[in-house]
Structure formats: C-alpha cells, structure tokens
Design a protein around this motif. Structure first.
Motif, PDB file in Angstrom:
ATOM      1  N   PRO A  23      91.493  49.437  40.781  1.00  0.00           N
ATOM      2  CA  PRO A  23      92.027  48.089  41.005  1.00  0.00           C
ATOM      3  C   PRO A  23      91.060  47.279  41.859  1.00  0.00           C
ATOM      4  CG  PRO A  23      93.622  49.820  41.605  1.00  0.00           C
ATOM      5  CD  PRO A  23      92.293  50.465  41.472  1.00  0.00           C
ATOM      6  N   VAL A  24      90.956  45.991  41.573  1.00  0.00           N
ATOM      7  CA  VAL A  24      90.086  45.091  42.331  1.00  0.00           C
ATOM      8  C   VAL A  24      90.834  43.803  42.632  1.00  0.00           C
ATOM      9  CG1 VAL A  24      87.907  46.023  41.445  1.00  0.00           C
ATOM     10  CG2 VAL A  24      89.074  44.203  40.182  1.00  0.00           C
ATOM     11  N   ALA A  25      90.369  43.096  43.669  1.00  0.00           N
ATOM     12  CA  ALA A  25      90.950  41.805  44.032  1.00  0.00           C
ATOM     13  C   ALA A  25      89.830  40.831  44.353  1.00  0.00           C
ATOM     14  CB  ALA A  25      91.885  41.947  45.234  1.00  0.00           C
ATOM     15  N   PHE A  26      90.013  39.574  43.943  1.00  0.00           N
ATOM     16  CA  PHE A  26      89.023  38.527  44.192  1.00  0.00           C
ATOM     17  C   PHE A  26      89.667  37.183  43.880  1.00  0.00           C
ATOM     18  CE2 PHE A  26      88.563  40.399  39.994  1.00  0.00           C
ATOM     19  CZ  PHE A  26      88.739  39.317  39.153  1.00  0.00           C
ATOM     20  N   ALA A  27      89.198  36.133  44.500  1.00  0.00           N
ATOM     21  CA  ALA A  27      89.609  34.755  44.199  1.00  0.00           C
ATOM     22  C   ALA A  27      91.122  34.596  44.100  1.00  0.00           C
ATOM     23  CB  ALA A  27      88.947  34.295  42.894  1.00  0.00           C
ATOM     24  N   GLY A  28      91.863  35.308  44.967  1.00  0.00           N
ATOM     25  CA  GLY A  28      93.311  35.166  44.976  1.00  0.00           C
ATOM     26  C   GLY A  28      94.022  35.813  43.819  1.00  0.00           C
ATOM     27  N   THR A  29      93.366  36.749  43.139  1.00  0.00           N
ATOM     28  CA  THR A  29      94.006  37.434  42.025  1.00  0.00           C
ATOM     29  C   THR A  29      93.552  38.888  42.000  1.00  0.00           C
ATOM     30  OG1 THR A  29      94.535  37.291  39.671  1.00  0.00           O
ATOM     31  CG2 THR A  29      92.241  36.908  40.283  1.00  0.00           C
ATOM     32  N   VAL A  30      94.112  39.668  41.079  1.00  0.00           N
ATOM     33  CA  VAL A  30      93.788  41.088  40.970  1.00  0.00           C
ATOM     34  C   VAL A  30      93.404  41.424  39.538  1.00  0.00           C
ATOM     35  CG1 VAL A  30      95.257  41.824  42.891  1.00  0.00           C
ATOM     36  CG2 VAL A  30      96.224  41.667  40.588  1.00  0.00           C
ATOM     37  N   GLY A  31      92.736  42.560  39.388  1.00  0.00           N
ATOM     38  CA  GLY A  31      92.338  43.013  38.064  1.00  0.00           C
ATOM     39  C   GLY A  31      92.103  44.504  38.068  1.00  0.00           C
ATOM     40  N   LEU A  32      91.770  45.028  36.896  1.00  0.00           N
ATOM     41  CA  LEU A  32      91.449  46.447  36.730  1.00  0.00           C
ATOM     42  C   LEU A  32      90.058  46.553  36.141  1.00  0.00           C
ATOM     43  CD1 LEU A  32      94.870  47.778  35.425  1.00  0.00           C
ATOM     44  CD2 LEU A  32      93.768  48.407  37.573  1.00  0.00           C
ATOM     45  N   LEU A  33      89.223  47.377  36.755  1.00  0.00           N
ATOM     46  CA  LEU A  33      87.840  47.564  36.339  1.00  0.00           C
ATOM     47  C   LEU A  33      87.682  48.954  35.745  1.00  0.00           C
ATOM     48  CD1 LEU A  33      84.852  46.743  36.229  1.00  0.00           C
ATOM     49  CD2 LEU A  33      84.651  47.448  38.631  1.00  0.00           C
ATOM     50  N   ASP A  34      87.362  49.028  34.446  1.00  0.00           N
ATOM     51  CA  ASP A  34      87.081  50.298  33.775  1.00  0.00           C
ATOM     52  C   ASP A  34      85.641  50.687  34.081  1.00  0.00           C
ATOM     53  OD1 ASP A  34      89.517  49.611  32.741  1.00  0.00           O
ATOM     54  OD2 ASP A  34      89.024  50.097  30.672  1.00  0.00           O
ATOM     55  N   LEU A  35      85.443  51.860  34.686  1.00  0.00           N
ATOM     56  CA  LEU A  35      84.137  52.240  35.220  1.00  0.00           C
ATOM     57  C   LEU A  35      83.317  53.057  34.225  1.00  0.00           C
ATOM     58  CD1 LEU A  35      85.164  53.119  38.874  1.00  0.00           C
ATOM     59  CD2 LEU A  35      83.823  51.158  38.112  1.00  0.00           C
ATOM     60  N   ALA A  36      82.978  52.481  33.100  1.00  0.00           N
ATOM     61  CA  ALA A  36      81.984  53.107  32.230  1.00  0.00           C
ATOM     62  C   ALA A  36      80.598  52.859  32.821  1.00  0.00           C
ATOM     63  CB  ALA A  36      82.084  52.543  30.817  1.00  0.00           C
ATOM     64  N   GLY A  37      79.586  53.616  32.334  1.00  0.00           N
ATOM     65  CA  GLY A  37      78.294  53.584  32.995  1.00  0.00           C
ATOM     66  C   GLY A  37      77.227  52.745  32.335  1.00  0.00           C
TER      67      GLY A  37
END
Length: 596
Positions: free
Chosen positions: A11-25
């Motif tokens: 999970p990540v947060a930025f600019a007053g919102t949240v998201g999900l980051l899929d960690l492929a390489g």
C-alpha cells in the motif's frame, strides 16, 4: 490469473490519496488511472485484474483512488477543478519511479482517467513510455451530458432521484460533482490539443461514438507504433459494480500491445532489492488516521483501518462489509463517510473488500461467484484478527448492507468475537442451496409485478430482440419464485419434511443460538425493501414470532432505497451503528449467557 504467481503488493499514499503498488521487477512500470465516480466504482475489480496481469509481464504497476473518490482524503464535492487530478497522477508516477527500479512509465487511463493520462504525457514526455487510452472523452461537455443521463437512469432504477446539493453540478449514485469541476470539464477538448504525445499510443473508443473514434485514430496516426480500435467490453464493464464484467478481449489486446512495446520486460515478478522503502500508506484528518492494510492468505485482501484521534475506551470497533460488488468505500461512498463519522465519535473501524471484490485478490481455489459463499465467514474472521492486532480489542460490531448483512449475521454464528450485528436490507437469513447466486444477483431485488410490467414494455422487447436481455431467465425466475412462495407459506407446519422447511428450522435455531450468546441484532430496512418479505416468511403476520428473540430489533428508514443513496438514510444508519458501538460492553442482550 490461475496458475500465475502474483507479484507482491504494498500500500502507498501520496497527494491525499492511497493506492496499491504491484512490485514486479521490470524497468518500465505502469500507472493505471481510473475514471471519475461511478465509472471508477464499476471498474474497480476489473482494473485490479488488469494490474495483476500487467505485473505478470514484469511491469511494476500502481493503481490509486482519484481525489474525492474511494479512500481519498477529500470529499467529492470539495474537488474544485482538474488540478487535484493532475497532481495525483503526477505523484503516482513519481511514487512508482521512486519505489521500483522502473525509469519510465506506461499510462493506462479509463474515461476521465484517459484524458488525464493524455494531458500528462504531453506535459512530461521524458518519463512516459506509452499510452493506453480507454474510452477517452473527446469533449468534456459531451461526457458530462452522458454522465447526467446515466445519473437519471440510475435514479430511476434505485428509486432515488439524483438531486444535487448546493454548489453541485450533478450527483450520480449519490456521488457529487462540484460546479467548479464541471465547469472545467465542459471546457475540456482533447481534439484541440496544441501538441500530440511523443510516445506510442493504443487508443480504444466506445462503439458508436464517432468523435471518440476520430480522436483515437488521430492519436494513433500521430504516434510511432500507434494503434486505434474499439473497446468492445465497455458497456458490460459499466453495467453496475456487482454485474460488471472484465472486458477480456480488450485486456488481452492491452497486454499484447504492452508486451510488444516493452520487449525487454521479462516475466520476473519479484521486487527489486534496490527499490526504495516507501512510507506506510496513511492518511489523516482532524478526527481520524487511516491506514491501508493487506491481510489474509498471501496478503490477498485489502482494507482500511480507521483509528479515531480521541478514542472512546468503552467503544467497540466496527467492521464494515461490502454490499454486492461495491468496493469498500461503499455506495455513494457511504463506507468512507461512516468510518470517519465513527472516528469523530471515538470509534475505530475496519472496512475491507472480501476476496475478488474491489482491491482484494481471489483466494486460491475460490468460487467464481463470491457472493453468499460459505467461505466468507472465514474472511470476516481474518478481518477481526487484524482489528484485534491493531489494538481494537477482542469484541466487535459488524455491519453491512444486502450481501454484507448476510455475512454479518452468519459470521456472528461462526465467530464469537462478534458482539453486535447491524444488518441493513438483509435479503436472506440463510442461503437456499437450490438458488443460483448469479441469477438472484440479477433479478433478486425486483418484484414479480415489476418483471410483469417489463415483459409488456416495448423498449424491453427491443433489448431482447437485440440480444441484450434474457426473457427466459426472467420467466424462469418468476416460475421458481411462485413455487417457492407456496413452499415458504407452509414451512412452519412441515416439520422439516421439505427443503425450505428445513431451512426455516435452521434459521430459528441460528437466531436462538445468537440470543443465547447475547449477540444483539438490529435489522435495518428501507421502507418497502424486498428483504422485508423475509420477516413475513420467518416470523409470520405482524412478525409475532420475533418476540422469541429479545436480542433482535427491527428499525425502518423512511424515504430510502435499497442502497441508502439519500444522505438522510445514511445518517439514520450512522446513528444505529454508533449506538451499537457505544453500548456498554458488559451489557448483554436480554436472556444472554456468557460466551464460551
């Protein structure tokens, strides 16, 4: 994604919102930019599926909530223009590039998100490796007119007129758009851009939208490796959040295009060892702090823990459940509103998506249709585990609408940590295994008389002749309903000799067990909701048999639809949930015995 290893997510947060980051390489990442409001709500599950498939190609992928939508900090009516959307997209790109080994991004945008991606690519050509534009609105004023028309149609279906509030241009499914944002959208014209994007473009227009198709062809022609076409699955994607279908053919085309665009992208899905450590995904308001969490088997499930700034030590935390296919933010963003109002009253809460709804991935060997499945109470127990780990204590209140109400009530049978249930517009006390879940989801909230009117409606027959409706499914549903109605009337006197009679006895046994354990139950119904028929079926005329269960209360909300679209209806529910959470923890329901 059967048989494919899914990339880990954070999970990540930025600019007053949240998201999900899929960690492929991979060296090239993907940022998925959703549309606005109701379109984003319908497409949430499908875009999560697309994210998983893109990350399987070796691309790190970031999805996030638009400002004023989902779990974002700001209210929808407070978004006064396009600047917050542009800033969120720029921050999403920066977050992906900072948190992975990727050095460039492919932008995938749907609806309004496609317009935002196009604008960003023109302004930031140095970091954008490609554009995938799905149903890009050629002119904002046309898109707004379509949105207003859809708002009226949804209002007719739900029975709640889309009445905008002060300073609002429109409301769709209870989601507001400010006059200031609408004014900027009316001036938006993608056909009059000063510059074309320098990167390759895949642009898919909706069928029958000439201006949209012309725009897509122009964008593709101006780009090396450009491609234009039709988004065949748009209408099915936007049916509604529960009936929305993944546009398989369109997604296959996107995956193939991205794969050819990025020939160096391997199939690696492991996170890069050199990736930056990103801060926890937290947002804070005056009365709350929220954390986006992953939990359950393989961290497949996603939810938001909402902690009050000034907790009430006597309050029980509240678990908020999905209604149908609505993501955890809720219809009309009611889940977010309720969680933050609870926090203002000193009450913690956890709202989450069950497996294969919203942001939660399907569990291994999970069912194709997740609603009303027997495995759902185990998922609720996992959410209570997380609640306990976050310091919420070992006893909780659980609330949900429709299918969420079913899970709340039956989850209380499976998990003794559930002390109080607030079940909203419950449609079934127990699932009849003879019923087809998919058919009930399609036809379950309309009465037989409504279907009768539809069968004699010329416009409905035009849809039938065009292959867009299933008259035999409706007739079959009516016939089954008629047969079951007779069976239900006789259930109390058949002593378990017929299938529904056995189900009838089990419902009463379940309610007796909950009464013995002291679980307080509030059954909240919108006036006229089809679920009220369940009370007649199981408790008789005037619901006289309910007196056997002093732990059960029935509360009616006037002037409300099934989804509680009107703000007043959501306020009425808020009072019930706050009352349940603030009830003294040592007080048991009448006749209760201590839980084992």
């Amino acid at each position: 994604m059967t048989g494919v290893a899914l990339a880990p997510r954070i999970p990540v947060a930025f600019a007053g919102t949240v998201g999900l980051l899929d960690l492929a390489g991979g060296d090239v990442g993907v940022v998925i930019c959703e549309s606005w409001g109701y379109e984003a709500q319908c497409a949430r599950r499908a875009l999560r599926v697309l994210s998983d498939r893109l990350s399987a190609l070796g691309c790190p992928v970031l999805r996030y909530d638009q400002p004023g939508s989902g779990d974002a900090l700001a209210a929808g009516a407070d978004i006064g223009g396009l600047a917050p959307f542009d800033a969120a997209l720029a921050a999403a790109c920066e977050t992906l590039l900072r948190g992975t080994r990727a050095t460039r991004v492919v932008l995938v945008g749907l609806g309004l998100g496609a317009a935002l991606c196009l604008r960003h690519a023109v302004a930031h050509p140095e970091t954008v490796a490609g554009l995938v534009l799905l149903a890009p609105p050629a002119k904002g004023r046309v898109w707004l007119r379509e949105l207003q028309a859809r708002a009226v149609m949804i209002g007719e279906v739900t029975g709640s007129a889309p009445a905008p509030g002060p300073g609002e241009a429109l409301r769709i499914a209870g989601l507001p758009m400010s006059e200031a944002l609408a004014a900027e959208l009316r001036a938006l014209d993608l056909t009059a851009l000063d510059h074309m994007p320098a990167c390759p473009v895949l642009a898919l227009a909706r069928e029958g939208r000439a201006a949209e198709g012309t725009l897509c062809e122009a964008l593709a022609a101006a780009a090396t490796g450009g491609e234009a076409g039709i988004m065949a699955g748009y209408d099915e994607l936007m049916t509604d959040p529960t009936g929305s279908l993944v546009p398989e053919a369109d997604f296959a085309r996107i995956l193939s295009w991205v794969q050819h665009l990025l020939p160096q992208a391997g199939a690696a899905t492991a996170a890069d060892d050199g990736a930056a450590v990103l801060p926890a995904a937290r947002l804070a308001g005056p009365a709350f702090a929220e954390t986006l969490c992953l939990f359950g088997p393989q961290d497949a499930m996603a939810g938001v823990w909402c902690a009050p700034s000034r907790p009430d030590p006597q309050a029980l935390p509240v678990i908020l459940l999905n209604a149908g296919g609505n993501p955890r933010a809720g219809w009309a963003r009611g889940g977010v509103e309720l969680a933050r109002a609870l926090a203002a009253a000193g009450i913690a809460s956890f709202r989450f998506d069950i497996a294969d709804i919203g942001d939660s991935r399907p569990l291994p060997d999970g069912p194709e249709v997740v609603h009303y499945h027997a495995g759902l109470p185990a998922q609720l127990s996992s959410a209570i585990d997380l609640c306990e780990a976050m310091g919420g204590g070992s006893r909780v209140v659980v609330t949900g609408n429709c299918g969420g109400a079913y899970l709340a009530l039956n989850g209380a049978l499976a998990d003794t940590r559930i002390a109080h249930v607030v079940a909203v517009n419950l449609q079934r006390f127990l699932w009849d295994p003879r019923d087809d879940v998919a058919e009930v989801l399609r036809f379950g909230h309309s009465s037989a008389s409504e279907y009768g009117r539809k069968l004699f409606d010329p416009s409905k027959w035009k849809r039938v002749l065009a292959g867009k409706s299933d008259p035999f499914g409706i007739l079959r549903s009516l016939a089954v309903r008629a047969w079951r109605q007779g069976e239900r009337r006789l259930a109390p006197w058949l002593f378990g000799l017929a299938p529904f009679s056995r189900l009838y006895r089990q419902v009463h046994a379940n309610l007796a067990a909950l009464a013995l354990r002291g679980v307080a139950i509030v059954l909240v119904f919108s006036e006229g909701d089809p679920g009220l028929a369940q009370l007649d079926t199981f408790f008789g005329e005037g619901w006289k048999r309910l007196t056997a269960y002093p732990n059960v209360d029935v509360v009616m909300i006037p002037d409300a639809d099934h989804n509680l679209t009107p703000e007043a209806a959501r306020l009425a529910l808020r009072e019930q949930v706050i009352g349940a959470a603030l009830a003294a923890t040592e007080n048991e329901a009448p006749g209760a015995q201590p839980a084992a």
